[in-house]
Write a protein that holds these residues in place. Sequence first.
Motif, PDB file in Angstrom:
ATOM      1  N   PHE A 152       0.672  -1.194   0.490  1.00  0.00           N
ATOM      2  CA  PHE A 152      -0.032   0.032  -0.382  1.00  0.00           C
ATOM      3  C   PHE A 152       1.026   1.358  -0.516  1.00  0.00           C
ATOM      4  N   GLU A 153       0.444   2.169  -0.958  1.00  0.00           N
ATOM      5  CA  GLU A 153       1.434   3.137  -1.005  1.00  0.00           C
ATOM      6  C   GLU A 153       0.553   4.838  -1.564  1.00  0.00           C
ATOM      7  N   ALA A 154       1.029   6.278   0.002  1.00  0.00           N
ATOM      8  CA  ALA A 154       0.470   6.919  -0.382  1.00  0.00           C
ATOM      9  C   ALA A 154       1.507   7.377  -0.129  1.00  0.00           C
ATOM     10  N   ASP A 155       1.420   8.711  -0.939  1.00  0.00           N
ATOM     11  CA  ASP A 155       1.919  10.425  -1.278  1.00  0.00           C
ATOM     12  C   ASP A 155       1.149  11.357  -1.109  1.00  0.00           C
ATOM     13  N   HIS A 156       2.583  12.550  -1.192  1.00  0.00           N
ATOM     14  CA  HIS A 156       1.673  14.150  -1.739  1.00  0.00           C
ATOM     15  C   HIS A 156       2.806  15.111  -2.801  1.00  0.00           C
ATOM     16  N   ILE A 157       2.087  15.173  -3.249  1.00  0.00           N
ATOM     17  CA  ILE A 157       3.565  15.599  -3.938  1.00  0.00           C
ATOM     18  C   ILE A 157       3.120  17.162  -4.700  1.00  0.00           C
ATOM     19  N   ASP A 158       3.785  18.852  -4.155  1.00  0.00           N
ATOM     20  CA  ASP A 158       4.224  20.238  -4.011  1.00  0.00           C
ATOM     21  C   ASP A 158       4.617  20.803  -5.359  1.00  0.00           C
ATOM     22  N   LYS A 163       8.493  19.471  -4.591  1.00  0.00           N
ATOM     23  CA  LYS A 163       8.820  18.176  -3.152  1.00  0.00           C
ATOM     24  C   LYS A 163       7.900  17.167  -2.872  1.00  0.00           C
ATOM     25  N   GLY A 164       8.240  16.427  -2.415  1.00  0.00           N
ATOM     26  CA  GLY A 164       6.292  15.287  -1.922  1.00  0.00           C
ATOM     27  C   GLY A 164       7.204  14.491  -0.710  1.00  0.00           C
ATOM     28  N   TRP A 165       6.692  14.056  -0.234  1.00  0.00           N
ATOM     29  CA  TRP A 165       6.707  12.820   0.468  1.00  0.00           C
ATOM     30  C   TRP A 165       6.055  11.525  -0.228  1.00  0.00           C
ATOM     31  N   SER A 166       6.705  10.276   0.370  1.00  0.00           N
ATOM     32  CA  SER A 166       5.785   8.735   0.164  1.00  0.00           C
ATOM     33  C   SER A 166       6.501   7.881   1.074  1.00  0.00           C
ATOM     34  N   VAL A 167       4.916   7.362   1.499  1.00  0.00           N
ATOM     35  CA  VAL A 167       4.702   6.086   2.855  1.00  0.00           C
ATOM     36  C   VAL A 167       4.794   4.735   1.725  1.00  0.00           C
ATOM     37  N   LEU A 168       5.103   3.715   2.250  1.00  0.00           N
ATOM     38  CA  LEU A 168       4.444   2.750   1.765  1.00  0.00           C
ATOM     39  C   LEU A 168       4.726   1.644   2.949  1.00  0.00           C
ATOM     40  N   LEU A 169       3.586   1.218   2.783  1.00  0.00           N
ATOM     41  CA  LEU A 169       3.001  -0.347   3.474  1.00  0.00           C
ATOM     42  C   LEU A 169       3.329  -1.832   3.424  1.00  0.00           C
ATOM     43  N   VAL A 170       3.686  -2.962   3.729  1.00  0.00           N
ATOM     44  CA  VAL A 170       3.827  -4.348   3.238  1.00  0.00           C
ATOM     45  C   VAL A 170       3.809  -5.479   4.664  1.00  0.00           C
ATOM     46  N   GLY A 171       2.656  -5.735   3.956  1.00  0.00           N
ATOM     47  CA  GLY A 171       2.097  -6.865   5.298  1.00  0.00           C
ATOM     48  C   GLY A 171       0.343  -7.388   3.699  1.00  0.00           C
ATOM     49  N   ALA A 206      -2.462  -5.079   8.128  1.00  0.00           N
ATOM     50  CA  ALA A 206      -1.805  -5.647   8.648  1.00  0.00           C
ATOM     51  C   ALA A 206      -0.436  -5.106   8.683  1.00  0.00           C
ATOM     52  N   PRO A 207       0.736  -4.460   8.317  1.00  0.00           N
ATOM     53  CA  PRO A 207       1.935  -4.135   7.906  1.00  0.00           C
ATOM     54  C   PRO A 207       2.570  -4.555   8.657  1.00  0.00           C
ATOM     55  N   ARG A 208       3.380  -5.025   8.130  1.00  0.00           N
ATOM     56  CA  ARG A 208       4.924  -5.721   8.654  1.00  0.00           C
ATOM     57  C   ARG A 208       5.973  -4.769   8.591  1.00  0.00           C
ATOM     58  N   ARG A 209       5.476  -4.298   7.296  1.00  0.00           N
ATOM     59  CA  ARG A 209       7.429  -3.188   7.208  1.00  0.00           C
ATOM     60  C   ARG A 209       6.429  -2.010   7.009  1.00  0.00           C
ATOM     61  N   ILE A 210       6.879  -1.491   7.399  1.00  0.00           N
ATOM     62  CA  ILE A 210       6.922   0.388   6.964  1.00  0.00           C
ATOM     63  C   ILE A 210       7.670   1.675   6.904  1.00  0.00           C
ATOM     64  N   THR A 211       8.094   2.316   5.447  1.00  0.00           N
ATOM     65  CA  THR A 211       8.775   2.844   5.168  1.00  0.00           C
ATOM     66  C   THR A 211       7.937   4.213   4.691  1.00  0.00           C
ATOM     67  N   GLY A 212       9.286   5.298   4.713  1.00  0.00           N
ATOM     68  CA  GLY A 212       9.098   5.927   4.223  1.00  0.00           C
ATOM     69  C   GLY A 212      10.139   7.362   3.102  1.00  0.00           C
ATOM     70  N   ARG A 213      10.447   8.316   2.665  1.00  0.00           N
ATOM     71  CA  ARG A 213      10.886   8.801   1.626  1.00  0.00           C
ATOM     72  C   ARG A 213      10.506  10.253   1.784  1.00  0.00           C
ATOM     73  N   LYS A 214      11.079  11.165   2.084  1.00  0.00           N
ATOM     74  CA  LYS A 214      10.348  13.041   1.821  1.00  0.00           C
ATOM     75  C   LYS A 214      11.477  13.604   1.000  1.00  0.00           C
ATOM     76  N   ILE A 215      11.130  14.200  -0.342  1.00  0.00           N
ATOM     77  CA  ILE A 215      12.310  15.362  -0.419  1.00  0.00           C
ATOM     78  C   ILE A 215      12.293  16.944   0.106  1.00  0.00           C
ATOM     79  N   VAL A 216      13.325  16.533   0.614  1.00  0.00           N
ATOM     80  CA  VAL A 216      13.440  18.448   1.414  1.00  0.00           C
ATOM     81  C   VAL A 216      14.092  19.532   0.057  1.00  0.00           C
ATOM     82  N   VAL A 217      13.146  20.366   0.386  1.00  0.00           N
ATOM     83  CA  VAL A 217      13.800  21.655   0.453  1.00  0.00           C
ATOM     84  C   VAL A 217      13.998  22.759   0.493  1.00  0.00           C
ATOM     85  N   PRO A 218      14.869  22.845   1.170  1.00  0.00           N
ATOM     86  CA  PRO A 218      15.448  24.419   1.963  1.00  0.00           C
ATOM     87  C   PRO A 218      14.550  25.559   2.265  1.00  0.00           C
TER      88      PRO A 218
END
Length: 225
Positions: A152-158, A163-171, A206-218
Amino acid sequence: MPSAPHPAGGDLGRRIVARRLQLGLSRQDVALRAGAAPGYIEYVEEQSATPGVGFLLRLADALETTVQELTGGSVDLPRGAGRGARRARMAELDEEMCWTLLGDHGVGRVALALGDGPVVLPVNYQVSDGEVIFSTAEDSPLATADDTEIAFEADHIDDAFSKGWSVLLVGTVHAVTDEEAARRLREAAYATPWAGPEREHVMVLAPRRITGRKIVVPDAPGEAG
């Protein structure tokens, strides 16, 4: 505390309310940021208002978004068309931040393997007690994935600030077979699925693994230098 939502008078009002609540801002907060009266923020949210460009620019800045987003100009455009920003970097997100970004409901995608290959499907989701809940049709590909592992993946893009972020759940995803439990979950949902109210087959990941990444723009609003 954010003001309780009232029926908005138009698309602009609904987008303003949704963004304000997403940021956890009250009307007074937005009014202070935008240099406007709280009563005018209420008017724009609840009436079919047509504010001027100058106010829209200040309002978009107050809500950390763009006039295009507020007015719906980007609704049908592909996401992520902006160029890479200066000094952008990728940051890993911890599990707590992943759950924070997912919030308690939204729209994401599920990826699963079928007999003729992988498929990715958009879903409305709810978050409850560390699990992600979807409603689907009984004969949908997601319903047939009962007791299998999915992503399962959700994200937000600006687009404005690239910039933006994404979250990934596996289970493993399970169907809720107890009708009373399924009914309670459906009733607790923020809204019926966008694709239609006939999707009453409740699935829980029921996720067994949760990871996420974000693009940071100072240089972007809301980011540290």
